[in-house]
Structures are given as structure tokens and as C-alpha cells.
Design a protein around this motif. Structure first.
Motif, PDB file in Angstrom:
ATOM      1  N   SER A 132      10.715   0.714  -4.736  1.00  0.00           N
ATOM      2  CA  SER A 132       9.568  -0.130  -5.015  1.00  0.00           C
ATOM      3  C   SER A 132       8.543   0.005  -4.118  1.00  0.00           C
ATOM      4  CB  SER A 132      10.273  -1.673  -5.120  1.00  0.00           C
ATOM      5  OG  SER A 132      10.963  -1.981  -6.345  1.00  0.00           O
ATOM      6  N   TYR A 133       7.333  -0.119  -4.261  1.00  0.00           N
ATOM      7  CA  TYR A 133       6.197   0.070  -3.419  1.00  0.00           C
ATOM      8  C   TYR A 133       5.350  -1.391  -3.460  1.00  0.00           C
ATOM      9  CZ  TYR A 133       7.262   4.863  -3.601  1.00  0.00           C
ATOM     10  OH  TYR A 133       8.142   6.056  -3.278  1.00  0.00           O
ATOM     11  N   LEU A 134       5.339  -1.870  -2.209  1.00  0.00           N
ATOM     12  CA  LEU A 134       4.754  -3.349  -1.851  1.00  0.00           C
ATOM     13  C   LEU A 134       3.529  -3.002  -0.993  1.00  0.00           C
ATOM     14  CD1 LEU A 134       8.219  -4.326  -0.486  1.00  0.00           C
ATOM     15  CD2 LEU A 134       7.239  -5.604  -2.598  1.00  0.00           C
ATOM     16  N   CYS A 135       2.388  -3.797  -1.708  1.00  0.00           N
ATOM     17  CA  CYS A 135       1.170  -3.763  -0.898  1.00  0.00           C
ATOM     18  C   CYS A 135       1.170  -5.069  -0.077  1.00  0.00           C
ATOM     19  CB  CYS A 135      -0.013  -3.712  -1.565  1.00  0.00           C
ATOM     20  SG  CYS A 135      -0.473  -4.939  -2.560  1.00  0.00           S
ATOM     21  N   ALA A 136       0.638  -4.980   1.181  1.00  0.00           N
ATOM     22  CA  ALA A 136       0.494  -6.313   1.707  1.00  0.00           C
ATOM     23  C   ALA A 136      -1.059  -6.378   2.349  1.00  0.00           C
ATOM     24  CB  ALA A 136       1.370  -6.287   2.895  1.00  0.00           C
ATOM     25  N   PRO A 137      -1.851  -7.247   1.703  1.00  0.00           N
ATOM     26  CA  PRO A 137      -3.200  -7.299   2.296  1.00  0.00           C
ATOM     27  C   PRO A 137      -3.129  -8.483   3.507  1.00  0.00           C
ATOM     28  CG  PRO A 137      -2.997  -8.523   0.132  1.00  0.00           C
ATOM     29  CD  PRO A 137      -1.672  -7.949   0.445  1.00  0.00           C
ATOM     30  N   PRO A 138      -4.352  -8.406   4.124  1.00  0.00           N
ATOM     31  CA  PRO A 138      -4.576  -9.335   5.198  1.00  0.00           C
ATOM     32  C   PRO A 138      -4.447 -10.814   4.722  1.00  0.00           C
ATOM     33  CG  PRO A 138      -6.714  -8.434   4.972  1.00  0.00           C
ATOM     34  CD  PRO A 138      -5.515  -7.390   4.134  1.00  0.00           C
ATOM     35  N   ARG A 139      -4.001 -11.719   5.495  1.00  0.00           N
ATOM     36  CA  ARG A 139      -3.796 -13.033   5.194  1.00  0.00           C
ATOM     37  C   ARG A 139      -3.619 -13.793   6.326  1.00  0.00           C
ATOM     38  NH1 ARG A 139      -5.658 -11.735   0.867  1.00  0.00           N
ATOM     39  NH2 ARG A 139      -5.046 -12.324  -1.097  1.00  0.00           N
ATOM     40  N   GLY A 140      -3.042 -15.009   6.342  1.00  0.00           N
ATOM     41  CA  GLY A 140      -2.683 -15.774   7.631  1.00  0.00           C
ATOM     42  C   GLY A 140      -4.036 -16.157   8.349  1.00  0.00           C
ATOM     43  N   ASN A 141      -3.970 -17.044   9.401  1.00  0.00           N
ATOM     44  CA  ASN A 141      -4.927 -17.484  10.042  1.00  0.00           C
ATOM     45  C   ASN A 141      -5.813 -16.139  10.669  1.00  0.00           C
ATOM     46  OD1 ASN A 141      -4.459 -20.084   9.170  1.00  0.00           O
ATOM     47  ND2 ASN A 141      -2.907 -20.165  11.105  1.00  0.00           N
ATOM     48  N   TYR A 142      -5.050 -15.230  11.241  1.00  0.00           N
ATOM     49  CA  TYR A 142      -5.976 -14.053  11.989  1.00  0.00           C
ATOM     50  C   TYR A 142      -5.675 -12.833  11.278  1.00  0.00           C
ATOM     51  CZ  TYR A 142      -5.182 -17.829  15.595  1.00  0.00           C
ATOM     52  OH  TYR A 142      -5.218 -19.052  15.962  1.00  0.00           O
ATOM     53  N   GLY A 143      -5.460 -13.015  10.195  1.00  0.00           N
ATOM     54  CA  GLY A 143      -5.606 -11.639   9.166  1.00  0.00           C
ATOM     55  C   GLY A 143      -4.219 -10.960   9.193  1.00  0.00           C
ATOM     56  N   GLN A 144      -3.119 -11.703   9.507  1.00  0.00           N
ATOM     57  CA  GLN A 144      -1.757 -10.937   9.483  1.00  0.00           C
ATOM     58  C   GLN A 144      -1.351 -10.583   8.183  1.00  0.00           C
ATOM     59  OE1 GLN A 144      -2.152 -14.201  10.655  1.00  0.00           O
ATOM     60  NE2 GLN A 144      -1.410 -14.187  12.572  1.00  0.00           N
ATOM     61  N   ASN A 145      -0.426  -9.665   7.933  1.00  0.00           N
ATOM     62  CA  ASN A 145      -0.062  -9.128   6.578  1.00  0.00           C
ATOM     63  C   ASN A 145       1.405  -9.769   6.412  1.00  0.00           C
ATOM     64  OD1 ASN A 145      -1.878  -7.087   8.365  1.00  0.00           O
ATOM     65  ND2 ASN A 145      -2.290  -6.776   6.237  1.00  0.00           N
ATOM     66  N   PHE A 146       1.398 -11.058   6.252  1.00  0.00           N
ATOM     67  CA  PHE A 146       2.798 -11.538   5.866  1.00  0.00           C
ATOM     68  C   PHE A 146       3.151 -11.950   4.354  1.00  0.00           C
ATOM     69  CE2 PHE A 146       3.572 -11.961   9.966  1.00  0.00           C
ATOM     70  CZ  PHE A 146       2.826 -12.787  10.882  1.00  0.00           C
ATOM     71  N   VAL A 147       1.792 -11.556   3.534  1.00  0.00           N
ATOM     72  CA  VAL A 147       1.954 -12.093   2.038  1.00  0.00           C
ATOM     73  C   VAL A 147       2.153 -10.550   1.417  1.00  0.00           C
ATOM     74  CG1 VAL A 147       1.057 -13.007   0.155  1.00  0.00           C
ATOM     75  CG2 VAL A 147       0.916 -14.128   2.401  1.00  0.00           C
ATOM     76  N   PHE A 148       3.019 -10.423   0.710  1.00  0.00           N
ATOM     77  CA  PHE A 148       3.406  -9.197   0.021  1.00  0.00           C
ATOM     78  C   PHE A 148       3.191  -9.230  -1.482  1.00  0.00           C
ATOM     79  CE2 PHE A 148       5.276  -6.248   3.049  1.00  0.00           C
ATOM     80  CZ  PHE A 148       5.624  -6.896   4.071  1.00  0.00           C
ATOM     81  N   GLY A 149       2.679  -8.172  -2.078  1.00  0.00           N
ATOM     82  CA  GLY A 149       2.555  -8.304  -3.587  1.00  0.00           C
ATOM     83  C   GLY A 149       4.053  -8.360  -4.012  1.00  0.00           C
ATOM     84  N   PRO A 150       3.817  -8.336  -5.557  1.00  0.00           N
ATOM     85  CA  PRO A 150       5.174  -8.490  -6.298  1.00  0.00           C
ATOM     86  C   PRO A 150       6.047  -6.897  -6.209  1.00  0.00           C
ATOM     87  CG  PRO A 150       3.278  -8.312  -7.803  1.00  0.00           C
ATOM     88  CD  PRO A 150       2.799  -8.665  -6.260  1.00  0.00           C
ATOM     89  N   GLY A 151       5.235  -6.058  -5.903  1.00  0.00           N
ATOM     90  CA  GLY A 151       5.763  -4.593  -5.880  1.00  0.00           C
ATOM     91  C   GLY A 151       5.963  -3.923  -7.153  1.00  0.00           C
ATOM     92  N   THR A 152       5.773  -2.580  -7.113  1.00  0.00           N
ATOM     93  CA  THR A 152       5.625  -1.760  -8.210  1.00  0.00           C
ATOM     94  C   THR A 152       6.850  -1.056  -8.327  1.00  0.00           C
ATOM     95  OG1 THR A 152       3.447  -1.736  -8.400  1.00  0.00           O
ATOM     96  CG2 THR A 152       4.481  -0.041  -9.518  1.00  0.00           C
ATOM     97  N   ARG A 153       7.857  -1.175  -9.199  1.00  0.00           N
ATOM     98  CA  ARG A 153       9.075  -0.399  -9.042  1.00  0.00           C
ATOM     99  C   ARG A 153       8.707   0.986  -9.916  1.00  0.00           C
ATOM    100  NH1 ARG A 153      12.809  -3.786 -10.883  1.00  0.00           N
ATOM    101  NH2 ARG A 153      12.788  -3.465 -12.887  1.00  0.00           N
ATOM    102  N   LEU A 154       8.833   2.031  -9.214  1.00  0.00           N
ATOM    103  CA  LEU A 154       8.658   3.618  -9.749  1.00  0.00           C
ATOM    104  C   LEU A 154       9.842   4.328  -9.992  1.00  0.00           C
ATOM    105  CD1 LEU A 154       6.561   5.967  -9.977  1.00  0.00           C
ATOM    106  CD2 LEU A 154       7.039   6.463  -7.734  1.00  0.00           C
ATOM    107  N   SER A 155       9.959   4.714 -11.253  1.00  0.00           N
ATOM    108  CA  SER A 155      11.210   5.571 -11.501  1.00  0.00           C
ATOM    109  C   SER A 155      10.531   7.190 -11.639  1.00  0.00           C
ATOM    110  CB  SER A 155      11.645   5.237 -12.764  1.00  0.00           C
ATOM    111  OG  SER A 155      12.490   3.735 -12.644  1.00  0.00           O
ATOM    112  N   VAL A 156      11.256   8.120 -10.902  1.00  0.00           N
ATOM    113  CA  VAL A 156      10.742   9.451 -11.182  1.00  0.00           C
ATOM    114  C   VAL A 156      12.068  10.024 -11.812  1.00  0.00           C
ATOM    115  CG1 VAL A 156      10.137  11.485  -9.706  1.00  0.00           C
ATOM    116  CG2 VAL A 156       9.618   9.411  -8.671  1.00  0.00           C
ATOM    117  N   LEU A 157      11.627  10.512 -12.865  1.00  0.00           N
ATOM    118  CA  LEU A 157      12.587  11.271 -13.765  1.00  0.00           C
ATOM    119  C   LEU A 157      12.598  12.841 -13.567  1.00  0.00           C
ATOM    120  CD1 LEU A 157      11.686   9.122 -17.072  1.00  0.00           C
ATOM    121  CD2 LEU A 157      13.292   8.807 -15.176  1.00  0.00           C
ATOM    122  N   PRO A 158      13.743  13.560 -13.960  1.00  0.00           N
ATOM    123  CA  PRO A 158      13.691  14.796 -13.751  1.00  0.00           C
ATOM    124  C   PRO A 158      13.044  15.531 -14.890  1.00  0.00           C
ATOM    125  CG  PRO A 158      15.763  14.172 -14.501  1.00  0.00           C
ATOM    126  CD  PRO A 158      14.955  12.899 -14.237  1.00  0.00           C
TER     127      PRO A 158
END
Lengths: 113, 111
Positions: free
Chosen positions: B85-111
Motif C-alpha cells: 500500500s502507498y500512502l500520501c501525507a500532505p501537510p496539515r496541522g497547525n504548523y503544516g505537520q504531516n499527520f493526516v494520511f490518505g486512505p492508501g492505494t493497494r498495488l498488486s504487481v503480477l508476474p
């Protein structure tokens, strides 16, 4: 440098009980953040402690609390456990400066029966 | 949470290229993180964009447009071990901290 450690790794509790989880940050890191991760809600921010003070807080009820000690180790407590509290609880440490990389511990998997 | 959108799942073939998008509500702060999380493990840091543009790091690149609230993670020469899973975390919080994460993208790599 040792990474972030969390204890215990697995825990089973029953509804109504309380639980305390522990997190030891990377040496020199002063910020510890706590997250709850469930399949349905993803990674949710609980709170952040910096220099023994809660500096940021997410949208969780007061049953979820935490503290940080002078050595930067942190504990998280959940009182009156509910079935919905079953989750992976992750802590992350950083230097505490804004927009610094967080380093996650392996997590504590809590099951509430 | 908090208006961060990512595709839920993606599938790609070994050796291919895949782009994972992240859109978010802008906050006036800079800095967006991408984390990788393998099943049953903790998230680990992948990349950080503080300004607009493309940051390249081996097989992984990340792009950011702060004014558009848009970022993407580009994975080249996909390997089976990139299944995660790949999660992005843009700036949030009072000082732009990165505490809020996106829901995530589950990547499946097939042979």
C-alpha cells in the motif's frame, strides 16, 4: 541506531477493560505520534507528544489518552475498551521539526473481544 | 480522511510503470510525504516533496503541484516486492505537520 520499538506486539482484551501501550522512539527524537490503523478507516492520527506535552490531537474520544516521559518514551492508554478499538496501533518518532520524516514502530495489534 | 483522495487499488505487471495519484485540500503549507506499507508491517518513508516538481530516487519518483493540491508517485521497472500500500501525507496541522494520511492505494504487481 535502534529503530522505534513498541510493546507489547500483540494484546487481547475484553470490552470494558483498559490497556496501556508503550513506545520507545529513536534515540534523540523528541516527538512521538500515535496512530490507529483499521482496514475500514486507514491510518488515523491520535495525538502527538513533544517534550512531554501533547502538541497535536486528532479526533478521537477522551477514552484515548497518552503521555510522554522525560526520556521521550511514550505511553498510550485506552480506557473502557470497545469492540471497535480492535486495530493496529502504531507510534512514530521524529525530531519534532515541522515536515520531518516520521519513523514508525512495528505496532501493537490489539484485539478486543 | 480530510479530503485526501487516492485510488483504492491498482494492478500492474512486473517490469511495467505505474502512477499513483493523490489529491488533497491545499493548506498553504509545503511538503508532502509518500510512505510504503507492506501487508502486516509498519509504513516506511519513500519520498518527500517540499516544492513543486519532480523528485527522482532510483526507480521511484514523486511529483508535487502545491497550487493544485496534487501529487503522484511513479514506480518504474516494477518488481514483485513493490506489492504494497502507498500512502500520501500532505501537510496539515497547525504548523503544516504531516499527520493526516490518505486512505492508501493497494498495488498488486503480477508476474
Amino acid at each position: 541506531k535502534a529503530g522505534v520499538t513498541q510493546t507489547p506486539r500483540y494484546l487481547i482484551k475484553t470490552r470494558g477493560q483498559q490497556v496501556t501501550l508503550s513506545c520507545s522512539p529513536i534515540s534523540g527524537h523528541r516527538s512521538v505520534s500515535w496512530y490507529q490503523q483499521t482496514p475500514g478507516q486507514g491510518l488515523q492520527f491520535l495525538f502527538e507528544y513533544f517534550s512531554e506535552t501533547q502538541r497535536n490531537k486528532g479526533n478521537f474520544p477522551g477514552r484515548f489518552s497518552g503521555r510522554q516521559f522525560s526520556n521521550s518514551r511514550s505511553e498510550m492508554n485506552v480506557s473502557t475498551l470497545e469492540l471497535g478499538d480492535s486495530a493496529l496501533y502504531l507510534c512514530a518518532s521524529s525530531s519534532g521539526q515541522a515536515q520531518e520524516t516520521q519513523y514508525f514502530g512495528p505496532g501493537t495489534r490489539l484485539l478486543v473481544l | 480522511g480530510q479530503n485526501i483522495d487516492q485510488p483504492t487499488e491498482m494492478t500492474a505487471t512486473e517490469g511495467a510503470i505505474v502512477q499513483i495519484n493523490c489529491t488533497y485540500q491545499t493548506s498553504g503549507f509545503n511538503g508532502l510525504f509518500w510512505y510504503q506499507q507492506h501487508a502486516g508491517e509498519a509504513p516506511t518513508f519513500l519520498s518527500y516533496n517540499v516544492l513543486d516538481g519532480l523528485e527522482e530516487k532510483g526507480r521511484f519518483s514523486s511529483f508535487l503541484s502545491r497550487s493544485k493540491g496534487y501529487s503522484y508517485l511513479l514506480l518504474k521497472e516494477l518488481q514483485m516486492k513493490d506489492s504494497a500500500s502507498y500512502l500520501c501525507a500532505p501537510p496539515r496541522g497547525n504548523y503544516g505537520q504531516n499527520f493526516v494520511f490518505g486512505p492508501g492505494t493497494r498495488l498488486s504487481v503480477l508476474p
